[in-house]
Each structure stands twice: as structure tokens, then as C-alpha cells.
Design an enzyme around this catalytic site. Sequence first.
Site, short mmCIF file in Angstrom:
data_model
loop_
_atom_site.label_atom_id
_atom_site.label_comp_id
_atom_site.label_asym_id
_atom_site.label_seq_id
_atom_site.Cartn_x
_atom_site.Cartn_y
_atom_site.Cartn_z
N ARG A 19 36.76 48.06 61.79
CA ARG A 19 35.86 47.07 61.18
C ARG A 19 34.52 47.68 60.79
O ARG A 19 33.89 47.24 59.83
CB ARG A 19 35.64 45.90 62.14
N GLY A 359 42.11 34.74 62.18
CA GLY A 359 41.93 33.31 61.96
C GLY A 359 41.44 33.03 60.55
O GLY A 359 41.86 32.05 59.91
#
Length: 380
Positions: A19, A359
Site C-alpha cells: 500500500r 470492503g
Amino acid sequence: MRLDLNVPLEDGRVADDTRLRASVPTVEELLRRGATLVLMSHLGRPKGAPDDAYRLGPVAARLSELLGREVRYLATPGPGSPEQQAFVAEAPPGSVTLLENTRFDARETKNDPELARVLAGYADAYVNDAFGSAHRAHASTEGVARLLPSAAGRLMLREVEALSRLVDGPERPFVVVLGGAKVSDKLGVIESLLDSADALLVGGAMAYTFVAAQGGEVGDSLVEEDMYDTARDVLERAASADVPLRLPPDSVCAREPDPGAERSVHPSDAIPAGLKGLDIGPAAREAFAGALQGARTVFWNGPMGVFEVEGFDAGTLAVARAVASLAGAYTVVGGGDSVAAVNRAGLADAVSHVSTGGGASLEFIENGDLPGLAVLRDDA
Ligand code: ADP
Ligand code: MG
């Protein structure tokens, strides 16, 4: 600038910097354009108060290595604290400052306007490149955007473009593979995909809720009993929409997901008491791989079993290989654990898009938008 720097830490170091690497291009572009940057991110789930286990110091250190320049960081009580305000006020032009974990203050997840006001006071403009957090309307992802001229970062744009191809008229056949622990996490996306997918392959613990809801014997497998009605309803809707929803015909079972556990294969609807279904079985691997052949678009979220444990990863690896082998198809993998599985199999380069959001990717497919995105578009 809001980034998704929520990375795993081990012994005070960043264990996986995927990330951070994904965040570098937008940071570098803004620096090239002369910006002074104040970066913010959450890390883990501290309980709305400072917690030394979730400080961003190790992230600042690794990010500094990746950028090849100083990343200013000060361990402060929390977002908006007087210490933090003073530290930001001293930032030299063209510098990069990383703020402490935004979730060290309960007001962050409540999208508190006062906290948003303090954060907005740090800057002249706001860029959100935290796709993985864009499904949350928090002070640092949504509140701030209401108060400053705002824009999406490059990573955010790339994610939206990649996932939009699944939402806006995907090339057919469109095959969706869903797994992971809970049906309840993924119900919304299942329901919306029933309208667009040509086939749904369901594995992971999720599958046993569907099997048990139809009266199958799933032994001690993980199930959500309060979801049985919903599961039956989804199966009916799939049947009437003529979308095959395929469950694993067999499962690899054991008492517990331990590396040395004695394993046996059983039909998924006849798992003996005392055993848990912990991976899809050999017949299921073949059936799912076969169903993926010829797909032109694939979305995969959620591992087929407890892939973290040796002996229960074959189903997940088989799906990873089947997806990776589809030449010319548009393939997307989303979800922290699914992406970890694809990385571990060394197949990340063989899929079209690996989403940094779990999500967030599910909610984007479900709703075609996210709170952290919509607010950027509303900007005057
Ligand atoms: P993602 O992060 O890709 O969205 P999830 O978080 O929904 O995936 O699910 C991943 C978790 O599901 C993993 O920890 C995995 O061990 C667990 N899991 C998958 N299959 C089973 C199973 N049959 N029984 C118990 N846990 C399972
Ligand atoms: Mg997960």
C-alpha cells in the site's frame, strides 16, 4: 492528503509495503508540482485513543525510504492535538509531513465536523488517494473534503476506472468467485451481482451457510445461522434470474485448521460431526476452474479456504491459477486476504487489476459509488 497506509507491522517494521508503494506516485507527482504535503492515514483499529502499537513511525520510516527523502513525523497524542498543530505549522515549503494515526481520536470515525475543521486548517487543498478507505465517511476521508477544494489522487482514479469496467457492461461471460469467512459481509455485493454476473462460484466458509440453509450436514463448519433465510432467498433469486450459484461439491475437512491436522475429503453437504470444512475439495477445484474457462470478465473476492494454513490452501491456489491463466480476459482480484493469496502464489502480474481495497471494492461494485468519492465530485 489522505492515503491508505494501513499496512501490517511486525516487530516495529512494515511487514508488507504494497500500500505504501501504491501511494508513492501521487505523492511524487504533487511534490514535483511544488506542493507541501501533509499526509494522513489510519492504521489498524485503535480504540479512538492513542495506542503505541498503532503509531505511524514505522510507516514514516519506510515511506521515507521509498520516496528517497525525509518524511517528517512526530508521535503525538492524536489528530488535531496542539502538538500536532504546532508540528504542521513548522513544516518547511516542499516538505512531507506524516500525521499520527487518524483513529487515535474517536471523532475520526464519527466524522466529527470540529475534527474535520482542524484537519482542513492544515492545508489549502485536499487530495484523497485512499481508495481502501473511501467506503467510510470519516473526518479524514469525507469531512475534510467538504471544507477544502478537493480532488481524487491517481490511485483512486485507477481503482475507480478498473472497477467501473465490472459495473458498466462487463464483457460476457462475467464469472464471479466469492469466498471468505462471512456471508453477511458480502450479501450486498452478491445481490447486486445477481443482476449482472453469468455465474457465481461460492467457496470459503460462506459456502457452508448456503449448504446448511438447504438442509445439508456441514458438521462443525463455520456457519451464520441467522443468515439461513437470506441464503435461501438468494438461492431462489439466483434460480429465477437464471444465474447459476455454484457451491463446492466437496470439501477438505479437519477438526481444526492446524498445519499437522488429519485431513479428509467429504461431500460439502455430508460433513461428519466434529469436522469443519476448511477448503474446497478436489472435485470443487475442478468444477470451479472449469466454470472459469472461457470467462471474459472475472471478479474474485475472498479465499476458498483457510489458505493461511498449509494443507488448506489448494482451493485458493487452484482458483488463483485458473483466473491467472485466462488469456485476454479482464480479471480483477479485490480483498486483503485474496490479494495476499494471489501475491503468495506469485500471480499478481497475471491478473488485470489487483485492488488495494477490500470492503471498498465490494461496496463500489454494490453501489457504483463510495462516500469518499461522491464528496470529491460534489466539490465546487
Ligand atoms: P478478503 O480479505 O479477501 O475480503 P475475507 O476477509 O472475507 O477475505 O475472508 C478471509 C478469511 O476467511 C481468511 O482468514 C480465511 O482463513 C477465512 N476462511 C476461508 N474459508 C474458511 C473456512 N472454510 N472456514 C473458516 N475460515 C475460512
Ligand atoms: Mg479479509
